[in-house]
Every structure is written in structure tokens, then in C-alpha cells.
Design an enzyme around this catalytic site. Structure first.
Site, PDB file in Angstrom:
ATOM      1  N   LYS A  33     -39.935  32.041  13.879  1.00  0.00           N
ATOM      2  CA  LYS A  33     -41.281  31.497  13.658  1.00  0.00           C
ATOM      3  C   LYS A  33     -41.942  31.189  14.998  1.00  0.00           C
ATOM      4  O   LYS A  33     -43.127  31.462  15.196  1.00  0.00           O
ATOM      5  CB  LYS A  33     -41.197  30.182  12.869  1.00  0.00           C
ATOM      6  N   ASP A  61     -44.511  25.392   6.757  1.00  0.00           N
ATOM      7  CA  ASP A  61     -43.561  25.486   5.666  1.00  0.00           C
ATOM      8  C   ASP A  61     -43.815  26.794   4.934  1.00  0.00           C
ATOM      9  O   ASP A  61     -44.965  27.138   4.645  1.00  0.00           O
ATOM     10  CB  ASP A  61     -43.690  24.297   4.715  1.00  0.00           C
ATOM     11  N   ARG A  67     -47.556  34.510   7.774  1.00  0.00           N
ATOM     12  CA  ARG A  67     -47.710  33.715   9.005  1.00  0.00           C
ATOM     13  C   ARG A  67     -48.827  34.292   9.883  1.00  0.00           C
ATOM     14  O   ARG A  67     -49.628  33.551  10.444  1.00  0.00           O
ATOM     15  CB  ARG A  67     -46.378  33.706   9.776  1.00  0.00           C
ATOM     16  N   PHE A  73     -36.274  37.707  10.839  1.00  0.00           N
ATOM     17  CA  PHE A  73     -35.304  36.703  10.403  1.00  0.00           C
ATOM     18  C   PHE A  73     -35.407  36.533   8.889  1.00  0.00           C
ATOM     19  O   PHE A  73     -36.253  37.139   8.234  1.00  0.00           O
ATOM     20  CB  PHE A  73     -35.577  35.365  11.117  1.00  0.00           C
ATOM     21  N   SER A 116     -37.160  24.561  14.424  1.00  0.00           N
ATOM     22  CA  SER A 116     -35.925  25.010  15.068  1.00  0.00           C
ATOM     23  C   SER A 116     -35.730  26.501  14.799  1.00  0.00           C
ATOM     24  O   SER A 116     -34.718  27.079  15.145  1.00  0.00           O
ATOM     25  CB  SER A 116     -34.725  24.204  14.538  1.00  0.00           C
TER      26      SER A 116
HETATM   27  P1  IMP Z   1     -38.862  27.336   5.907  1.00  0.00           P
HETATM   28  O1  IMP Z   1     -40.346  27.283   6.038  1.00  0.00           O
HETATM   29  O2  IMP Z   1     -38.216  27.387   7.257  1.00  0.00           O
HETATM   30  O3  IMP Z   1     -38.326  26.265   5.005  1.00  0.00           O
HETATM   31  O4  IMP Z   1     -38.543  28.748   5.261  1.00  0.00           O
HETATM   32  C1  IMP Z   1     -37.935  28.920   4.008  1.00  0.00           C
HETATM   33  C2  IMP Z   1     -37.081  30.157   4.002  1.00  0.00           C
HETATM   34  O5  IMP Z   1     -37.919  31.299   4.045  1.00  0.00           O
HETATM   35  C3  IMP Z   1     -36.094  30.261   5.155  1.00  0.00           C
HETATM   36  O6  IMP Z   1     -34.885  30.812   4.664  1.00  0.00           O
HETATM   37  C4  IMP Z   1     -36.778  31.232   6.090  1.00  0.00           C
HETATM   38  O7  IMP Z   1     -35.833  31.984   6.831  1.00  0.00           O
HETATM   39  C5  IMP Z   1     -37.535  32.133   5.111  1.00  0.00           C
HETATM   40  N1  IMP Z   1     -38.734  32.657   5.742  1.00  0.00           N
HETATM   41  C6  IMP Z   1     -39.837  31.973   6.132  1.00  0.00           C
HETATM   42  N2  IMP Z   1     -40.717  32.803   6.728  1.00  0.00           N
HETATM   43  C7  IMP Z   1     -40.137  34.013   6.726  1.00  0.00           C
HETATM   44  C8  IMP Z   1     -40.550  35.270   7.244  1.00  0.00           C
HETATM   45  O8  IMP Z   1     -41.597  35.441   7.854  1.00  0.00           O
HETATM   46  N3  IMP Z   1     -39.687  36.291   7.043  1.00  0.00           N
HETATM   47  C9  IMP Z   1     -38.492  36.151   6.392  1.00  0.00           C
HETATM   48  N4  IMP Z   1     -38.059  34.999   5.916  1.00  0.00           N
HETATM   49  C10 IMP Z   1     -38.871  33.931   6.089  1.00  0.00           C
END
Ligand code: IMP
Length: 207
Positions: A16, A76, A181, A151, A12
């Protein structure tokens, strides 16, 4: 690579999604978000790979039940701070939601050790198999939040090897050169390129 190959990215997170779309488009892969009513419940584990694997199994069962498209992807990620021995790591989403970037900066006020690492695990399902790709990116937590792009933690993260800008000051393409990523998606592309197959084709060499 079949131009029409589609991967359903079960997320969501529009940030990403957009990064995956950009990285895989040049490779002839179309990435679409797979939306369903309920969030996938994440298991509690200190291991990102374990969380991604569990998410992928759950996502595949949901997607299979509602779509005939076979390429399914999950991801993740976590933000690991040197000063706190890796915390928040797997708790990054919760910490970001509760403290926010300004809160993180406050906890690091006056702290010299500002090293941080982003890590992510991408899981992809095709031809009845699950494959995982990892990426990481080392850098520093900035003293101030800067930039409007991206983000999450992007405004407070300066990747090593860059020109001192935060991820949020970069374009998506620039961010992907350094990002966790971007690196995991590159491994995914290389994997399928080496095998000269698309994730949804039925002539894969894996068994
Ligand atoms: P999740 O994989 O969505 O659980 O990400 C965990 C946390 O890390 C969330 O608050 C995301 O916004 C943050 N996050 C994941 N990837 C990035 C990124 O590429 N840049 C900034 N924050 C990230």
C-alpha cells in the site's frame, strides 16, 4: 504544490505504501510510513468507511503525540466476492491470513460466478479536518493464481477492462489505472488540485 509536503501514511503494508508513494509523487507529495510499536486496533464493523474513520482518529492522536508533521493518512480495504454476497469484505485480512489465495480458489472450485470487487476508503487529516476518498474496482477471480507483483489478493484478481492479466502480473503503475486504491488516490489528488493546496498547508478553504 510544495515539493517538501509529506504525508505520514499510518500503515505496515509495504505494498500500500509503495502504491501511494508512486501515485502521489507525481503530484509533489512525499509519502512516508509512520511506524509505531503497536498496530492500531481496528473496530469491528461491516462498513469500511466507519473502520477507516475510527482508524484515522486513532492515528491522528498517535502521530500528533510523536510528530509535528500534520498530514496523516490511513486506508482500509476489502475484497468482496459475489458468490458469497460480499464476504470476506471487512474480514479480508483475516481470511487472507487463514485461507490464503489457494484456499479462496479452492472454495470457488467449479463456481461460475467469480465476480469480485475491491473497495477502499482513504482517510486523510490536514488542517484539523478529516476527509475521505473511496475507490472500487470490479473484476473476476482467476482460476489460478498468477503473477509475482503486488500483495494480498493480487495474484487471483483480474480487473474488468484490462487485458486478462491479474493485478500481480501488472506493474504498480498499470495496477493503479484500474485499482480501488489508484482511484481513491486520484480523487485525493483532484481534491487538493481543485483547491490548489497541499494537505499540510495552512491556507485551506475548508473550515
Ligand atoms: P486492509 O485494508 O489492510 O485491512 O486489507 C484487507 C485485506 O485486503 C488484506 O489481506 C490486504 O492484503 C488485502 N488487500 C487490500 N488491498 C489490496 C490490493 O490492492 N490488492 C490485493 N489485496 C489487497
Amino acid at each position: 504544490m510544495d515539493e517538501k509536503t509529506t504525508i505520514l501514511f499510518v500503515t505496515s503494508n509495504l505494498g500500500k505504501l509503495s502504491e501511494a508513494k508512486i501515485a502521489l509523487k507525481q503530484f509533489g507529495l512525499n509519502v512516508e510510513a509512520f511506524q509505531f510499536n503497536e498496530e492500531i486496533q481496528e473496530i469491528q464493523s461491516s462498513d469500511l468507511h466507519f473502520v477507516a474513520a475510527d482508524k484515522l482518529t486513532k492515528a491522528v492522536s498517535i502521530v500528533k503525540a510523536s510528530s509535528d508533521k500534520l498530514g496523516v493518512m490511513v486506508e482500509d480495504a476489502g475484497f468482496f466476492l459475489e458468490e458469497y454476497s460480499g464476504f470476506p469484505g471487512v474480514y479480508s485480512a483475516y481470511v487472507h491470513k487463514t485461507l490464503g489465495n489457494q484456499g479462496i480458489l479452492r472454495t470457488l472450485n467449479g463456481v461460475e460466478k467469480r465476480g469480485a470487487i475491491f473497495r477502499c476508503v482513504i482517510g486523510i487529516y490536514f488542517n484539523g479536518r478529516e476527509i475521505f476518498f473511496e475507490g472500487s474496482c470490479k473484476g473476476q477471480v482467476s482460476k489460478k493464481a498468477k503473477g509475482k507483483n503486488g500483495f494480498g489478493y493480487d495474484p487471483i484478481f483480474i480487473p474488468d477492462g484490462g487485458d486478462g492479466r491479474t493485478f500481480a502480473e501488472m506493474t504498480s503503475e498499470e495496477k493503479q489505472i484500474f485499482s480501488h486504491r489508484g482511484k481513491a488516490l486520484k480523487k485525493l489528488r483532484d481534491y487538493f488540485e481543485e483547491r490548489n493546496q497541499s494537505p499540510t498547508s495552512n491556507h485551506g478553504s475548508e473550515s
